[in-house]
Write a protein that holds these residues in place. Structure first.
Motif, PDB file in Angstrom:
ATOM      1  N   ILE A  64      31.979  56.883  27.062  1.00 12.31           N
ATOM      2  CA  ILE A  64      32.798  57.773  27.410  1.00 12.31           C
ATOM      3  C   ILE A  64      32.312  56.348  28.958  1.00 12.31           C
ATOM      4  CG2 ILE A  64      32.878  59.880  29.018  1.00 12.31           C
ATOM      5  CD1 ILE A  64      31.402  60.777  26.188  1.00 12.31           C
ATOM      6  N   VAL A  65      33.778  56.963  30.124  1.00 13.30           N
ATOM      7  CA  VAL A  65      32.940  56.141  31.562  1.00 13.30           C
ATOM      8  C   VAL A  65      33.683  56.296  32.384  1.00 13.30           C
ATOM      9  CG1 VAL A  65      33.317  53.825  32.740  1.00 13.30           C
ATOM     10  CG2 VAL A  65      33.635  53.691  29.966  1.00 13.30           C
ATOM     11  N   ALA A  66      32.450  57.018  33.627  1.00 14.97           N
ATOM     12  CA  ALA A  66      33.401  57.525  34.694  1.00 14.97           C
ATOM     13  C   ALA A  66      32.968  56.891  35.909  1.00 14.97           C
ATOM     14  CB  ALA A  66      32.572  58.938  35.118  1.00 14.97           C
ATOM     15  N   HIS A  67      32.720  56.995  36.973  1.00 18.33           N
ATOM     16  CA  HIS A  67      31.988  56.370  38.393  1.00 18.33           C
ATOM     17  C   HIS A  67      31.494  55.723  38.542  1.00 18.33           C
ATOM     18  CE1 HIS A  67      36.317  57.710  39.762  1.00 18.33           C
ATOM     19  NE2 HIS A  67      36.194  58.600  39.509  1.00 18.33           N
ATOM     20  N   ARG A  68      30.237  54.999  37.708  1.00 14.09           N
ATOM     21  CA  ARG A  68      28.793  55.325  37.753  1.00 14.09           C
ATOM     22  C   ARG A  68      28.438  53.761  36.226  1.00 14.09           C
ATOM     23  NH1 ARG A  68      23.575  59.500  38.393  1.00 14.09           N
ATOM     24  NH2 ARG A  68      24.462  59.876  41.016  1.00 14.09           N
ATOM     25  N   TYR A  69      28.375  52.473  36.474  1.00 12.66           N
ATOM     26  CA  TYR A  69      27.995  51.734  36.204  1.00 12.66           C
ATOM     27  C   TYR A  69      26.835  51.861  35.005  1.00 12.66           C
ATOM     28  CZ  TYR A  69      27.793  46.943  34.354  1.00 12.66           C
ATOM     29  OH  TYR A  69      27.621  45.559  33.524  1.00 12.66           O
ATOM     30  N   GLY A  70      25.658  52.087  35.914  1.00 12.75           N
ATOM     31  CA  GLY A  70      24.412  52.827  34.764  1.00 12.75           C
ATOM     32  C   GLY A  70      23.422  51.472  35.216  1.00 12.75           C
ATOM     33  N   SER A  71      22.265  51.646  34.371  1.00 14.52           N
ATOM     34  CA  SER A  71      20.880  50.779  34.400  1.00 14.52           C
ATOM     35  C   SER A  71      21.330  49.856  33.912  1.00 14.52           C
ATOM     36  CB  SER A  71      19.906  51.374  33.606  1.00 14.52           C
ATOM     37  OG  SER A  71      19.241  53.265  34.410  1.00 14.52           O
ATOM     38  N   GLU A  72      20.957  48.850  34.035  1.00 16.04           N
ATOM     39  CA  GLU A  72      21.184  47.364  33.504  1.00 16.04           C
ATOM     40  C   GLU A  72      20.096  46.509  32.905  1.00 16.04           C
ATOM     41  OE1 GLU A  72      22.990  45.171  36.781  1.00 16.04           O
ATOM     42  OE2 GLU A  72      24.087  46.334  38.042  1.00 16.04           O
ATOM     43  N   THR A  73      20.325  45.744  32.009  1.00 16.64           N
ATOM     44  CA  THR A  73      19.520  44.844  31.525  1.00 16.64           C
ATOM     45  C   THR A  73      19.079  43.883  31.900  1.00 16.64           C
ATOM     46  OG1 THR A  73      20.749  43.200  30.395  1.00 16.64           O
ATOM     47  CG2 THR A  73      19.966  45.250  28.949  1.00 16.64           C
ATOM     48  N   SER A  74      17.912  43.131  31.535  1.00 17.34           N
ATOM     49  CA  SER A  74      17.615  41.695  32.583  1.00 17.34           C
ATOM     50  C   SER A  74      18.377  40.434  32.987  1.00 17.34           C
ATOM     51  CB  SER A  74      16.217  41.612  32.421  1.00 17.34           C
ATOM     52  OG  SER A  74      16.446  41.182  30.345  1.00 17.34           O
ATOM     53  N   GLU A  75      19.860  41.117  31.745  1.00 15.98           N
ATOM     54  CA  GLU A  75      21.002  40.326  31.798  1.00 15.98           C
ATOM     55  C   GLU A  75      21.546  40.396  33.019  1.00 15.98           C
ATOM     56  OE1 GLU A  75      21.499  41.686  27.865  1.00 15.98           O
ATOM     57  OE2 GLU A  75      21.029  39.821  27.259  1.00 15.98           O
TER      58      GLU A  75
END
Length: 221
Positions: A64-75
């Motif tokens: 499900i995708v809205a308007h936030r990209y989200g928390s990121e990994t070290s990559e």
């Protein structure tokens, strides 16, 4: 024989709790097994191996995708995108649900930085490179997810899970009986060969003993 499918549900966390709950509800209503990552911290990379194992064990993957990209990994990639890429990499059928750009949405649940927005746009394009459904609210998402999952399970059935007692149908029972009979026959052949080997060894020993006893002494004058 009733088969149950495991469905992995992926999304950013805080902004899509209600929407994710709707898809979990849809999966349960269909009698299947939803798997969510609510028990994991999105920022804890040590959990990735466990998450990957859950995706590997799943029959379908929903994002499900809205308007936030989200928390990121070290990559520098979001956990949601990393999960999506992994599901595609190992061949788990994916179903994408992307919010309609004209849908009403709280500004508090929208990324503000250009860096995040650029990554989100790229991720949406990746998801939309396959067939996706667009949704405007959680109720609409529930309906579209149910229909999409039913279609996917009908057109592209996966391995799924069944009860152990149901797995033992007549074909399986017959095959087990055949293998058991074959195993017994092979054991008898091995025992027969072992017996022949022992008998041959005894015969050789007997022959050697006879030869040992047939010694003659000669005197030459």
């Amino acid at each position: 024989m009733e088969k149950k499918y495991q469905v992995f549900i992926s999304s950013t966390y805080e902004d899509l709790k209600s929407e994710r709950d709707q898809i979990i509800k849809a999966v349960l209503e269909m009698g299947h097994i939803p798997v969510g990552m609510e028990m994991f911290s999105a920022a804890d990379e040590d959990q990735w191996k466990l998450i990957a194992r859950q995706i590997e064990a799943s029959d379908y993957y929903v994002v499900i995708v809205a308007h936030r990209y989200g928390s990121e990994t070290s990559e520098g990639i979001s956990f949601t995108e990393k999960e999506y890429d992994f599901a595609n990499e190992i061949g788990v059928p994916t179903l994408g649900f992307v919010i309609d750009e004209d849908a009403d949405w709280p500004s508090s649940k929208v990324d503000k930085t250009q860096k995040k927005l650029k990554k989100l746009k790229s991720f949406k394009s990746k998801v939309q490179s396959k067939l996706v459904q667009f949704w405007s609210n959680k109720d609409e998402l529930h309906g579209k997810a149910s229909i999409s999952l039913i279609k996917a399970m009908s057109i592209n059935p996966q391995t799924g899970w069944i009860r152990a007692d149901e797995a033992l149908n007549s074909d399986v029972t017959n095959e087990l009986t055949r293998l058991s009979t074959e195993n017994s026959s092979l054991r008898q052949q091995i025992e027969k060969l072992e017996k022949q080997k022992i008998e041959a060894a005894d015969e050789i020993r007997t022959t050697v003993n006879i030869l040992d006893q047939n010694i003659r002494a000669y005197r030459v004058r």
